[in-house]
Enzyme design. Sequence first.
Site, short mmCIF file in Angstrom:
data_model
loop_
_atom_site.label_atom_id
_atom_site.label_comp_id
_atom_site.label_asym_id
_atom_site.label_seq_id
_atom_site.Cartn_x
_atom_site.Cartn_y
_atom_site.Cartn_z
N LYS A 1 22.61 -48.70 27.80
CA LYS A 1 21.63 -48.61 26.70
C LYS A 1 20.20 -48.56 27.25
O LYS A 1 19.37 -47.76 26.81
CB LYS A 1 21.81 -49.79 25.73
CG LYS A 1 23.11 -49.70 24.93
CD LYS A 1 23.44 -50.98 24.16
CE LYS A 1 24.80 -50.83 23.47
NZ LYS A 1 25.23 -52.03 22.74
N GLN B 1 23.58 -58.14 22.21
CA GLN B 1 24.89 -57.63 22.63
C GLN B 1 25.99 -58.64 22.25
O GLN B 1 25.85 -59.84 22.48
CB GLN B 1 24.89 -57.36 24.14
CG GLN B 1 26.13 -56.68 24.66
CD GLN B 1 26.34 -55.26 24.11
OE1 GLN B 1 25.37 -54.57 23.75
NE2 GLN B 1 27.58 -54.83 24.03
N ASP C 1 21.08 -52.10 15.35
CA ASP C 1 22.55 -52.10 15.40
C ASP C 1 23.16 -52.00 14.00
O ASP C 1 24.35 -51.74 13.86
CB ASP C 1 23.05 -53.40 16.04
CG ASP C 1 23.65 -53.19 17.41
OD1 ASP C 1 24.09 -52.06 17.70
OD2 ASP C 1 23.68 -54.17 18.19
N1 GUN Z 1 29.62 -55.04 21.43
C1 GUN Z 1 30.50 -54.02 21.30
N2 GUN Z 1 29.95 -53.00 20.62
C2 GUN Z 1 28.70 -53.37 20.30
C3 GUN Z 1 27.63 -52.73 19.61
O1 GUN Z 1 27.73 -51.60 19.11
N3 GUN Z 1 26.48 -53.46 19.51
C4 GUN Z 1 26.37 -54.71 20.03
N4 GUN Z 1 25.21 -55.34 19.85
N5 GUN Z 1 27.32 -55.33 20.67
C5 GUN Z 1 28.50 -54.65 20.81
#
Ligand code: GUN
Length: 273
Positions: A23, A67, A90
């Site tokens: 990311k 995350q 998100d």
């Molecule tokens: N953990 C697994 N997929 C995601 C996601 O799309 N966003 C976040 N913040 N954590 C995750």
Amino acid sequence: MTPGLAVIIVGEDPASRIYVRNKIRAAEDVGVISRLFEFPSEAPPESVLGLIDSLNDNPLIHGILVQLPLPPQFNIYSVLHRILPAKDVDGFHLYNVGGLVVGERVFSPCTPYGVMKLLEHEGISVAGQNVVVVGASNIVGKPMALMVMREDATVSVCHAKTRDLAQFTILADILVVAAGVPGLIVQQMVKSGAVVIDVGINRLASGQIVGDVDFESVRQKAAYITPVPGGVGPMTVTMLIANTIQSTEHKADLIDWDAGSISGPMRSLYSHA
Ligand code: GUN
């Protein structure tokens, strides 16, 4: 205004570390300024909540991502709901989740949003199609079902307790699989000409990364199929960046330049004050 993205990670989960690195790298590639905040796995929740408060107030930060998963001492909802909805790139805050149901959200969750973009890019309309979603998680399965339902698909959501999964998947014009079970979907479970979207990311004992779909057998029957790695994963990251840029542009539009602050009915999404 340069878009700014804050990424928070707590603990040492190796998969989460890789996702976060991807990311940050994607943000840098397109000129989004990213800031990474790392906490040890035993960090007290108050320290993360305090950071979120200060990022909410920081005008240079337009997107905040925590995350997941978080260590057990955290109440995940109290963390996610601390993020201002207008910085929740998100799409996990209740405002945005509720908005997905009724249509007034600011951001959509990145993975299902990426799936919608893939379908759109290929000119695949979901209206009137049988869409079967395997997996009912808050991150993928549920928002995926809502997004295609909004576009007039007929939707079935299957999960770990679904009896005779194949009876559902065989009817799918579009099959989205997000179960986290390697090789769950085999050729006999898929209709000829179906569109198969594999959201699973599983690491086998050999170290190989595979999806939830037996790619080699299913590709012979499907009209379209996404690979793992390299299919939906990069789309998730791309939509995160898109949401961050949208957040920045939206904020610029809403600023009352004379007063230097956000005005109008959207104010409560931008500030707890
Ligand atoms: N953990 C697994 N997929 C995601 C996601 O799309 N966003 C976040 N913040 N954590 C995750």
